[in-house]
Design an enzyme around this catalytic site. Sequence first.
Site, PDB file in Angstrom:
ATOM      1  N   CYS A   1     -14.469  42.751 -22.072  1.00 49.26           N
ATOM      2  CA  CYS A   1     -13.765  41.466 -22.067  1.00 49.26           C
ATOM      3  C   CYS A   1     -14.685  40.375 -22.601  1.00 49.26           C
ATOM      4  O   CYS A   1     -15.766  40.151 -22.056  1.00 49.26           O
ATOM      5  CB  CYS A   1     -13.319  41.137 -20.643  1.00 49.26           C
ATOM      6  SG  CYS A   1     -12.544  39.522 -20.509  1.00 49.26           S
TER       7      CYS A   1
ATOM      8  N   SER B   1      -2.382  -4.752  12.699  1.00 51.55           N
ATOM      9  CA  SER B   1      -3.005  -4.001  11.617  1.00 51.55           C
ATOM     10  C   SER B   1      -4.241  -4.761  11.125  1.00 51.55           C
ATOM     11  O   SER B   1      -4.674  -5.710  11.780  1.00 51.55           O
ATOM     12  CB  SER B   1      -1.972  -3.853  10.513  1.00 51.55           C
ATOM     13  OG  SER B   1      -2.487  -3.081   9.494  1.00 51.55           O
ATOM     14  N   LEU B   2      -4.771  -4.362  10.005  1.00 48.32           N
ATOM     15  CA  LEU B   2      -5.912  -5.083   9.428  1.00 48.32           C
ATOM     16  C   LEU B   2      -5.581  -5.448   7.992  1.00 48.32           C
ATOM     17  O   LEU B   2      -4.937  -4.662   7.289  1.00 48.32           O
ATOM     18  CB  LEU B   2      -7.152  -4.186   9.390  1.00 48.32           C
ATOM     19  CG  LEU B   2      -7.938  -3.942  10.669  1.00 48.32           C
ATOM     20  CD1 LEU B   2      -8.963  -2.838  10.450  1.00 48.32           C
ATOM     21  CD2 LEU B   2      -8.655  -5.229  11.094  1.00 48.32           C
TER      22      LEU B   2
ATOM     23  N   LYS C   1     -14.469   2.329   9.268  1.00 47.44           N
ATOM     24  CA  LYS C   1     -13.022   2.354   9.444  1.00 47.44           C
ATOM     25  C   LYS C   1     -12.631   3.828   9.579  1.00 47.44           C
ATOM     26  O   LYS C   1     -12.622   4.576   8.601  1.00 47.44           O
ATOM     27  CB  LYS C   1     -12.293   1.699   8.268  1.00 47.44           C
ATOM     28  CG  LYS C   1     -10.799   1.609   8.512  1.00 47.44           C
ATOM     29  CD  LYS C   1     -10.111   0.765   7.472  1.00 47.44           C
ATOM     30  CE  LYS C   1      -8.657   0.506   7.827  1.00 47.44           C
ATOM     31  NZ  LYS C   1      -7.860   1.705   8.038  1.00 47.44           N
TER      32      LYS C   1
ATOM     33  N   CYS D   1     -10.483  40.922 -13.677  1.00 48.26           N
ATOM     34  CA  CYS D   1     -10.151  41.593 -14.934  1.00 48.26           C
ATOM     35  C   CYS D   1     -10.925  42.905 -14.952  1.00 48.26           C
ATOM     36  O   CYS D   1     -12.128  42.926 -14.698  1.00 48.26           O
ATOM     37  CB  CYS D   1     -10.556  40.706 -16.111  1.00 48.26           C
ATOM     38  SG  CYS D   1     -10.774  41.632 -17.632  1.00 48.26           S
TER      39      CYS D   1
ATOM     40  N   ARG E   1       0.155   3.441  18.254  1.00 48.91           N
ATOM     41  CA  ARG E   1       0.430   2.070  17.851  1.00 48.91           C
ATOM     42  C   ARG E   1       1.925   1.822  17.632  1.00 48.91           C
ATOM     43  O   ARG E   1       2.437   0.752  17.929  1.00 48.91           O
ATOM     44  CB  ARG E   1      -0.343   1.751  16.563  1.00 48.91           C
ATOM     45  CG  ARG E   1      -0.257   0.309  16.200  1.00 48.91           C
ATOM     46  CD  ARG E   1      -1.178  -0.031  15.063  1.00 48.91           C
ATOM     47  NE  ARG E   1      -0.735   0.558  13.799  1.00 48.91           N
ATOM     48  CZ  ARG E   1      -1.203   0.210  12.629  1.00 48.91           C
ATOM     49  NH1 ARG E   1      -2.154  -0.702  12.546  1.00 48.91           N
ATOM     50  NH2 ARG E   1      -0.767   0.754  11.534  1.00 48.91           N
TER      51      ARG E   1
ATOM     52  N   CYS F   1      -8.587  39.736 -22.686  1.00 48.53           N
ATOM     53  CA  CYS F   1      -8.782  41.069 -23.290  1.00 48.53           C
ATOM     54  C   CYS F   1      -7.615  42.010 -23.029  1.00 48.53           C
ATOM     55  O   CYS F   1      -7.676  43.179 -23.425  1.00 48.53           O
ATOM     56  CB  CYS F   1     -10.083  41.684 -22.797  1.00 48.53           C
ATOM     57  SG  CYS F   1     -10.000  42.211 -21.082  1.00 48.53           S
TER      58      CYS F   1
ATOM     59  N   CYS G   1      -5.244  40.542 -18.236  1.00 54.07           N
ATOM     60  CA  CYS G   1      -6.242  39.503 -18.516  1.00 54.07           C
ATOM     61  C   CYS G   1      -5.826  38.765 -19.787  1.00 54.07           C
ATOM     62  O   CYS G   1      -5.581  39.409 -20.822  1.00 54.07           O
ATOM     63  CB  CYS G   1      -7.606  40.152 -18.696  1.00 54.07           C
ATOM     64  SG  CYS G   1      -8.831  39.012 -19.366  1.00 54.07           S
TER      65      CYS G   1
ATOM     66  N   ASP H   1     -10.617   7.141   9.927  1.00 50.90           N
ATOM     67  CA  ASP H   1      -9.332   7.542   9.369  1.00 50.90           C
ATOM     68  C   ASP H   1      -8.651   8.496  10.340  1.00 50.90           C
ATOM     69  O   ASP H   1      -8.811   9.709  10.259  1.00 50.90           O
ATOM     70  CB  ASP H   1      -9.543   8.199   8.005  1.00 50.90           C
ATOM     71  CG  ASP H   1      -8.301   8.118   7.155  1.00 50.90           C
ATOM     72  OD1 ASP H   1      -7.329   7.484   7.604  1.00 50.90           O
ATOM     73  OD2 ASP H   1      -8.292   8.684   6.054  1.00 50.90           O
TER      74      ASP H   1
ATOM     75  N   GLU I   1     -18.243  -2.166  11.150  1.00 48.55           N
ATOM     76  CA  GLU I   1     -17.902  -0.883  11.781  1.00 48.55           C
ATOM     77  C   GLU I   1     -17.330   0.080  10.745  1.00 48.55           C
ATOM     78  O   GLU I   1     -16.755  -0.358   9.756  1.00 48.55           O
ATOM     79  CB  GLU I   1     -16.808  -1.098  12.853  1.00 48.55           C
ATOM     80  CG  GLU I   1     -17.177  -2.099  13.897  1.00 48.55           C
ATOM     81  CD  GLU I   1     -16.037  -2.383  14.883  1.00 48.55           C
ATOM     82  OE1 GLU I   1     -14.964  -1.753  14.771  1.00 48.55           O
ATOM     83  OE2 GLU I   1     -16.237  -3.235  15.769  1.00 48.55           O
TER      84      GLU I   1
HETATM   85  S1  IVH Z   1      -9.646  -3.058  14.609  1.00 44.46           S
HETATM   86  C1  IVH Z   1      -6.732  -6.274  15.712  1.00 44.46           C
HETATM   87  N1  IVH Z   1     -11.551  -1.414  13.950  1.00 44.46           N
HETATM   88  O1  IVH Z   1      -7.278   0.686  11.029  1.00 44.46           O
HETATM   89  C2  IVH Z   1      -7.734  -5.268  15.265  1.00 44.46           C
HETATM   90  N2  IVH Z   1      -9.313  -0.800  13.427  1.00 44.46           N
HETATM   91  O2  IVH Z   1      -5.567  -0.628   9.151  1.00 44.46           O
HETATM   92  C3  IVH Z   1      -7.141  -4.075  14.691  1.00 44.46           C
HETATM   93  N3  IVH Z   1      -9.104   1.375  12.346  1.00 44.46           N
HETATM   94  O3  IVH Z   1      -4.640   0.178  13.256  1.00 44.46           O
HETATM   95  C4  IVH Z   1      -7.933  -2.884  14.621  1.00 44.46           C
HETATM   96  N4  IVH Z   1     -11.226   1.891  12.337  1.00 44.46           N
HETATM   97  O4  IVH Z   1      -5.983   2.340  13.405  1.00 44.46           O
HETATM   98  C5  IVH Z   1     -10.229  -1.639  13.941  1.00 44.46           C
HETATM   99  N5  IVH Z   1     -13.339  -0.023  13.409  1.00 44.46           N
HETATM  100  C6  IVH Z   1     -12.031  -0.254  13.429  1.00 44.46           C
HETATM  101  C7  IVH Z   1     -11.109   0.660  12.910  1.00 44.46           C
HETATM  102  C8  IVH Z   1      -9.750   0.350  12.906  1.00 44.46           C
HETATM  103  C9  IVH Z   1     -10.028   2.298  12.021  1.00 44.46           C
HETATM  104  C10 IVH Z   1      -7.669   1.520  12.071  1.00 44.46           C
HETATM  105  C11 IVH Z   1      -6.761   1.198  13.240  1.00 44.46           C
HETATM  106  C12 IVH Z   1      -5.904   0.090  12.742  1.00 44.46           C
HETATM  107  C13 IVH Z   1      -5.948   0.323  11.258  1.00 44.46           C
HETATM  108  C14 IVH Z   1      -5.581  -0.897  10.489  1.00 44.46           C
END
Ligand code: IVH
Length: 698
Positions: A437, A86-87, A120, A431, A141, A416, A413, A122, A118
């Site tokens: 009204c 994860s991050l 992020k 209405c 994942r 009125c 309404c 969604d 970069e």
């Molecule tokens: S890098 C070890 N880069 O965010 C590196 N993740 O909260 C891990 N995600 O599981 C991921 N944009 O699904 C990376 N530019 C980006 C990302 C990104 C979205 C997501 C990804 C990860 C999650 C972690």
Amino acid sequence: MIQVADSQLFQRIIFLREQIDYHNHRYYVLDDPEIPDQDYDSMYRELEDLELKHPEYASTSSPTNLVGAKSSRGFNTVTHSTPMKSLGNAFSEQEIQDFDRRIREGVHSEKPIDYIAEPKFDGLAVSLRYEKGWLVQAATRGDGNQGENITQNIRSVLKEKTLIQGNFVPQKLEVRGEVIMLRQDFDNLNEAQKRSNQKLFANPRNAAAGSLRQLDPTITASRPLKIFCYAIGALSENPKFTTHADALGYIQTLGLPVSDQIETVQGVQGCLEYYGKMLSKRDDYPFEMDGVVFKVANLDWQEQLGFTAKAPRWAIAYKFPAQEATTQVEAINIQVGRTGVVTPVARLTPVFVGGVTVSNATLHNRNEIWRLDIRVGDFVIVRRAGDVIPEIVSVIQSKRPDETIEYTFPQLCPVCNSKIVYEGEEIIARCSGGLYCHAQKIRSIIHFASRKAMDIDGMGEKLVEQLVSEGLIDTVADLYRLDVETLTKLERKAEKSATNLIEAIDKSRTTTFSRFIYSLGIPQVGETTAELLAETFENFDSLMNANEEQLVGIPDIGPIVSKAIIVFFDQKHNQEVIQDLLELGISWHKVDHIDTVTNEFNDSSEPTSPFRDKIVVLTGTLSITRDQAKSRLKQAGAKVTGSVSKRTDYVIAGEQAGSKAEKARSLEVPLLNEVEFFQMLGDRNYPASNRLIIQNCD
Ligand code: IVH
């Protein structure tokens, strides 16, 4: 004493763990989260904090030690060759500074660190395994070590990229990326779901995840999904990259999609600038981002810094402020608009979301109430993105208090007591009281005085309400009968402000034809349509007497708008008010119509221009804007008018010219195309490459 406190603390930890496990399951397994990310993040942070301060309660099975959740959907499980971690999250500038400090300490660098910044994305994280160029496996994942085998599903997302090609195709390659759904595609998908009475997706992420994790890959193939790659998970032969940017560049040479919003930035300063830039453009992107990610650029340093149990030490996600939050519905009220449309509105316990405090959210119509099954007392997720009106995304059913009752839409309404009637497949409630009204009357007067209409400075909502309820005005025309003396009798109106208001009312008597049309509040007639009508009709009488054929003949005006205009002018009440207004001195400069204009030609124009003293009509799409074309013609001494008549000298017809070009042909008025137009202006070499294509000028 201490024991009691400790047991409470332990209870809290257990509670948070259970809650997080539950919400992990809803998010990762069911693709149907119940609470906003913000609420999840704050529970998660609280748990992390408590576990850090009280290591005696730490547990390997705590969700803080796990990534995501285990699958239970019926997919085969696959083991990732390297874990999909994860991050770490940051929510403030301070946390980015702390992250950067940890990095500099870790790599012993005094100089600003280079980071790859970069978006992020969604969406849903996936890992793609290629062997000798062919996609052999794709996985979600999952819990970070094992994910679901979605190889068949990903094929329709990757299309021809199931085979990678390039100068250097490795024996084995594992690429990590995010599967997303573009906002527009999400809207279209939900529209289609709505039409076929199927469940709506709460947001593009859920739609992407729900679409990808289908046991039947043909369903996935029918959904518009995209992928962005952002990392290499494993590579058999190492072409020796120095930086993460090199690695991304390499994936790109293999034909895999990498975002073009990725940049190398320096130090905290660079990170914060990138964050600010992406945040301000957040709503302009075709896909949703929930933040940005900073990754140490240097790959040797990444290796040196390594990972914690859950996330890399060399990267962090800086999350954007939440656009969704949880709050409670205090009441559901009905609002009556100026054309009588009845809109249900949820009154909410004020909550800070999307940068503002939100206390109302539109519920659109009764279908939306049924769809959401929203009740007074419910806990709901409210969303406010950009400048869009706040909306209710969903009701948190598991939090519904016991005593709630189903909401019934009123039949009368609330202002009125007139009957509420339904139109548009029974969705739009209106209405039937018309100007009887009070709500409609007040709204229509507010609209009449508003900035884009008659622009009466100081005539706001409160004042209009006061004037109507005191019986001082009944129609918009009555505004022009007000005087300082009457206004000063009103509560809290000083003489000075009364005088200013009367002056503003007086000033508004001279307006433009299009503003006047717009101010009447004809259903379906917004600013643009009002402008079109003003351009087309030479005076008010011809507009009022226009028949359907004439109206439908105007480009961009269809049968619904035409009908609304005709119905409006058919009403005796409306005719009387308009007559009254005209008698009270409402007038406008008839700039666009040669028949009613004297001495409109530009005397300072070029004396030799072939357009001098000519009457010209513009129609269709030109490669310059309509205003630019008008001003060029005026400079050349022409008079630009809106409608074609026998007196017209030229009609300049751009692309997709419609009825005006037809009319010119039938009246044998010379038609000029764009090239001829520029030639006559003297722009013989008008460069095509410099042209800006402006659509729908007509
Ligand atoms: S890098 C070890 N880069 O965010 C590196 N993740 O909260 C891990 N995600 O599981 C991921 N944009 O699904 C990376 N530019 C980006 C990302 C990104 C979205 C997501 C990804 C990860 C999650 C972690």
